[in-house]
Design a protein around this motif. Sequence first.
Motif, short mmCIF file in Angstrom:
data_model
loop_
_atom_site.label_atom_id
_atom_site.label_comp_id
_atom_site.label_asym_id
_atom_site.label_seq_id
_atom_site.Cartn_x
_atom_site.Cartn_y
_atom_site.Cartn_z
N LEU A 21 0.82 -1.20 0.00
CA LEU A 21 0.00 0.00 0.00
C LEU A 21 0.86 1.26 0.00
CD1 LEU A 21 -2.79 1.30 0.20
CD2 LEU A 21 -2.65 1.09 2.69
N SER A 22 1.92 1.27 0.81
CA SER A 22 2.82 2.43 0.84
C SER A 22 3.50 2.64 -0.51
CB SER A 22 3.87 2.25 1.94
OG SER A 22 3.27 2.16 3.21
N ALA A 23 3.99 1.54 -1.11
CA ALA A 23 4.65 1.66 -2.42
C ALA A 23 3.67 2.10 -3.49
CB ALA A 23 5.28 0.32 -2.80
N PHE A 24 2.45 1.57 -3.44
CA PHE A 24 1.43 1.93 -4.43
C PHE A 24 1.11 3.43 -4.36
CE2 PHE A 24 -3.14 2.77 -4.96
CZ PHE A 24 -3.28 2.51 -6.32
N LEU A 25 0.80 3.93 -3.17
CA LEU A 25 0.44 5.34 -3.04
C LEU A 25 1.64 6.25 -3.32
CD1 LEU A 25 -1.87 5.20 0.08
CD2 LEU A 25 -2.55 5.63 -2.26
N GLY A 26 2.82 5.83 -2.87
CA GLY A 26 4.01 6.64 -3.12
C GLY A 26 4.32 6.75 -4.60
N VAL A 60 7.32 19.01 -5.41
CA VAL A 60 6.54 17.91 -4.85
C VAL A 60 7.28 16.59 -4.99
CG1 VAL A 60 4.35 16.66 -5.00
CG2 VAL A 60 4.39 19.13 -5.28
N GLY A 61 8.07 16.45 -6.05
CA GLY A 61 8.86 15.23 -6.19
C GLY A 61 9.85 15.06 -5.06
N SER A 65 9.49 12.04 -2.44
CA SER A 65 10.55 11.03 -2.26
C SER A 65 10.86 10.83 -0.79
CB SER A 65 11.81 11.47 -3.01
OG SER A 65 11.54 11.65 -4.39
N LEU A 66 10.97 11.95 -0.05
CA LEU A 66 11.25 11.85 1.38
C LEU A 66 10.15 11.12 2.12
CD1 LEU A 66 12.99 12.72 3.85
CD2 LEU A 66 11.63 14.81 3.92
N LEU A 67 8.90 11.46 1.82
CA LEU A 67 7.78 10.84 2.53
C LEU A 67 7.60 9.39 2.14
CD1 LEU A 67 5.26 13.80 2.34
CD2 LEU A 67 6.47 12.98 4.35
N VAL A 68 7.86 9.05 0.88
CA VAL A 68 7.78 7.64 0.46
C VAL A 68 8.79 6.81 1.24
CG1 VAL A 68 8.22 6.06 -1.45
CG2 VAL A 68 6.82 8.07 -1.81
N ILE A 327 -0.40 15.75 0.62
CA ILE A 327 0.46 14.56 0.58
C ILE A 327 0.89 14.16 1.99
CG2 ILE A 327 2.70 13.69 -0.19
CD1 ILE A 327 2.40 15.42 -2.66
N ILE A 328 1.23 15.16 2.80
CA ILE A 328 1.64 14.88 4.18
C ILE A 328 0.52 14.20 4.94
CG2 ILE A 328 2.27 15.96 6.38
CD1 ILE A 328 3.65 18.15 4.73
#
Length: 446
Positions: A21-26, A60-61, A65-68, A327-328
């Motif tokens: 799920l994290s990889a999908f949304l990221g 935003v990229g 990237s940091l949040l992913v 996004i946050i």
Amino acid sequence: MLFLAMRSVRKRPGRFLATLLSAFLGAAIVMTFSSLHDTAAAPGVDDVSSESMTVSASVVGGYGSLLVFFAIASTLTVSVRQRAEEIRLLRCTGATPGQITRMVVGESAVVALAGAVLATGPAVLGGRLLLDLFKDSGQVAPHVDPAFGVMALGSGFGIAVLASVGAAFLAVRRATVTAAGKRGPSVGRGRTLAGCAALVAGAGGILTTYAVDGTNEMLMAFPAYGAVLLSVGFAVLAPSLLGRLLEVLRGPLAAVGGASGYLSAHNLRRRGAELAGVLMPMIIFTGMATATLYIQAVESDWVAASGLAKTVDDKNVETLNLVVVGIIVVFSCIMLVNSLYAATSYRSGEFGRQRLAGATPGQVLGVVGWEAVILTLTGLVLGTVAGIAGIIPFTMVRTDQVLPDEGPVTWLAVMAIATVATLSTSIGTARRTLRTPAIDAVTVGA
């Protein structure tokens, strides 16, 4: 070991659902905004539209990237810790740390690739909707057509896979060291140095605000990035900060919460490193959301009071801030729910032993509730400190006031989201876990 990793993913897909799920949304978010790079590079696009899309996609990229990485690292850290017994058994049967690392990293890479593939379709639609939003706000010319190409696919797949592989490598490295019965002081020192470096850099960015002219268009960048770095620094240092806080609160918790309060303080001290995965997203969410929303509100009021019309750059900045906050919110909530769900559901054996020792389900829920309250308060306080540290300098330089005119409604909304996500996930998961008979829970946990 790669063959074993593939079998592990196929046999136990539920264990990797949170990472997927994290990889999908990221990947979906990164590809959606990276598609603006492809659109900006298409022939026939004017310079103003191209600049607006390129700036938005780049900013935003970077945040994405940091949040992913934080989202996937948080999920994988909890998952790998839950496999400590499996890793110990593999070591006992002759597997080397390198082989175990390749197995876990291979699993993470496969899951990340699957998440990125699934995210491609939604990212195409998201890119079109995002471009329409920019057209409606006048930042992009109406004749520009959407494009989705190499930049979008390369960034989405690359960030998802690299974040998964890097986070898995760090998590399994700590797990294999622990399974071998060794201590890793260098990890603690590295975490402390990284956290202190982020705090110093954040403080430097915030103090730079006072050296910039109050009418400079770039003024917002310094306190905003400073607050971000302070939030990251507090998040990295969360385990040690939580331990110091518990030293102070141990007595009051025992007096107010009784046995549940005492046990919650004891559990938090013992499991501080594990629960850092919960504090990280909460601190980052609180600090970044509070600082960004208030700084943008002060900027909008200042532009309106000056009698100036919003330029394309002003609209770009406002759109970026609102999107970044969105996004946050999404990623922080996912990180919170994933980490709390995994950490709480994994304690079924612990809950079963407590019940066999005489604790009632209500007392067990009381312990979990007090733990959630302490974590929530710690995360909110540290995040608020980081946010205010960015808000006050910007307000002073931009408006000659100490605090913004906006009331506490925005801050209370941020606090409410973090509190509801933490308490509802912790108590809800614990309540469902307690439905399992105590003897069965102990048997499964063993």
